[in-house]
Motif scaffolding. Structure first.
Motif, PDB file in Angstrom:
ATOM      1  N   HIS A 171      52.438  73.703  45.396  1.00 23.95           N
ATOM      2  CA  HIS A 171      51.825  74.379  46.531  1.00 23.95           C
ATOM      3  C   HIS A 171      51.131  75.670  46.098  1.00 23.95           C
ATOM      4  N   LYS A 174      47.329  76.428  44.981  1.00 21.62           N
ATOM      5  CA  LYS A 174      46.271  76.811  45.915  1.00 21.62           C
ATOM      6  C   LYS A 174      45.968  78.307  45.828  1.00 21.62           C
ATOM      7  N   GLU A 277      47.899  82.671  53.830  1.00 20.75           N
ATOM      8  CA  GLU A 277      47.410  81.428  54.437  1.00 20.75           C
ATOM      9  C   GLU A 277      46.776  81.645  55.803  1.00 20.75           C
ATOM     10  N   ASP A 354      49.135  71.263  56.165  1.00 20.03           N
ATOM     11  CA  ASP A 354      47.788  71.831  56.091  1.00 20.03           C
ATOM     12  C   ASP A 354      47.099  71.791  57.448  1.00 20.03           C
TER      13      ASP A 354
END
Length: 459
Positions: A171, A174, A277, A354
């Motif tokens: 993860h 990213k 995020e 996502d």
């Protein structure tokens, strides 16, 4: 009598004999009321001068453990532990609390924590997303998909569940982070990560330096009294930064600024990346992605994206650091919830995660736009702010120092809870952290209207 003091010991004969006598009394070999051998006999048996025995006996009499009777003999009056308890000062909880290692939080923070869950309160500054934005259905599906057996219900490894750490290592690509599961520690949110670093890596004379403003002053449990602004003439400690969506300002550092941090200091760097995020547009890779010397300790969490109640975060750092923090965490709580770890591991491995993040960003962007429109209508003549680039907050600055403790109290009486600037930088009465992540549109409108009324009374 077989015991004799050790003349080769660094401890004096007097100290050895006193300790031996106390041990015999505490273990019940010499009971209360028992008559001791004479001074001369003890000196002969222990092969020491009589003056040494006299010194020990007089000391124990002064402490109330031994006593003398008329006629010249010495007897056991009490056990040393009983005497120690008896001589303790009367219990005073206020004094005991004030002598604790950690100091109480700021009064305003205590009130924020107290009133956040009061019915009818409008939380204009809270650092939590609305329950409507939390992916309850997604979490329920993850729970259903967990394969429970007896091994899943016990303690996890000291660094956390291996499957979760493997999921995180993928993860984090990213964010430009290439790390192995061995260099990841699972913690109970970013706050625990900071506390572990403070307790496990900082000495009493070190500081955590931070760019102003910061939410560090509002958590004194993180190395109490040792948070300070970065100064050129101070370099012993750690440098703390939130390069992406800083709390409370919402700033995002560009690539050059991130590289500048690495090149300008030899201090260890703590990168708090819990909001990354939630950027509305693309943000640069994590600061740690530019770190090739193990200088950066990276902190992440699901609290701002999935749920703060699951209490799952992580630390990425060199092996030596991870081992140290993992050992300390096991001493403190013996690991995070195994069920929460499995839920997050399950979520990270699905496309639904996502999808949720994309939806959450859109919802936050709409809320941010709505709040900014309200600010334009009400506060544009008397304050300034930057359009939010993501996250939860708008950091608004007033022309005059109106964000005082009195304003906080007056709004609280009207069920409006704010996060004043002085929580993030001492004596800052100009700024206010507003959150668009928690309140409904109606609550934002009502809360900001009441805020405007109170501000205009003192401006």
């Amino acid at each position: 009598m077989s015991w004799k003091p050790n003349r080769s010991s660094s401890q004096s004969l007097y100290e050895q004999i006193k300790s031996w006598m106390i041990t015999k009394i505490n273990q019940g070999e010499w009971v209360i009321g028992e008559k001791l051998p004479t001074q001369r006999k003890l000196a002969e048996q222990l092969e020491v001068n009589r003056s040494t025995i006299i010194q020990v006996l007089e000391e124990l009499k002064a402490e109330g453990i031994l006593a003398s009777k008329q006629g010249g003999y010495t007897y056991v009056k009490s056990k040393s532990w009983n005497q120690f308890i008896k001589n303790q000062p009367k219990l005073n909880w206020s004094r005991t609390i004030n002598q604790g290692l950690y100091k109480s939080n700021l009064d305003t923070i205590q009130k924020v924590n107290e009133y956040e869950f009061s019915p009818g309160i409008i939380r204009l500054g809270t650092g939590e997303m609305s329950p409507d934005l939390m992916p309850a259905k997604l979490i329920k599906n993850a729970i259903v998909n967990i394969q429970l057996d007896s091994t899943n219900l016990g303690y996890s490894e000291s660094q956390g569940d291996l499957v979760l750490r493997e999921s995180l290592s993928k993860h984090l690509l990213k964010r430009g982070l290439h790390t192995s599961p061995e260099n990841i520690l699972i913690v109970s949110g970013a706050l625990q990560a900071l506390q572990l670093i403070s307790l496990g890596l900082l000495d009493a004379k070190s500081y955590i330096f931070y760019d102003r403003p910061s939410y560090l002053p509002s958590i004194p449990s993180v190395h109490s009294l040792y948070c300070a602004q970065l100064k050129d003439n101070q370099n012993k400690g750690f440098y703390y930064t939130i390069p992406t969506l800083n709390n409370p300002t919402g700033d995002i550092l560009n690539i050059e600024e991130r590289k500048e941090i690495l090149s300008s200091t030899n201090m260890p760097i703590i990168e708090d990346d819990v909001y990354h995020e939630l950027t509305f547009e693309h943000a640069p890779n994590a600061l740690k992605s530019f770190d090739h010397d193990g200088q950066v300790i990276y902190i992440g969490s699901v609290s701002k994206v999935i749920s703060p109640g699951l209490r799952i975060g992580w630390v990425v750092a060199p092996t030596l650091v991870i081992n140290r923090l993992a050992d300390l965490k096991m001493q403190l709580d013996y690991g995070c919830s195994t069920l929460s770890q499995q839920v997050i591991s399950n979520l990270l491995n699905t496309a639904a995660y996502d999808d949720h993040v994309t939806h959450l960003r859109q919802q936050l962007k709409e809320r941010a736009s709505f709040m900014e429109n309200l600010l334009e209508k009400l506060f544009s003549p008397i304050s300034t702010w930057n359009t939010p680039k993501g996250g939860y907050y708008i950091w608004i600055k007033f022309e005059k120092p109106v964000i005082t403790k009195s304003l906080f109290q007056n709004l609280l009486k009207k069920n409006i809870l704010i996060n004043p600037g002085y929580l993030y930088y001492p004596k800052d009465y100009y700024h206010l952290r507003l959150s668009f992540a928690y309140c409904t549109f109606e609550e934002m409108e009502h809360g900001l209207s009441l805020l405007y009324e109170e501000v205009m009374k003192v401006i």
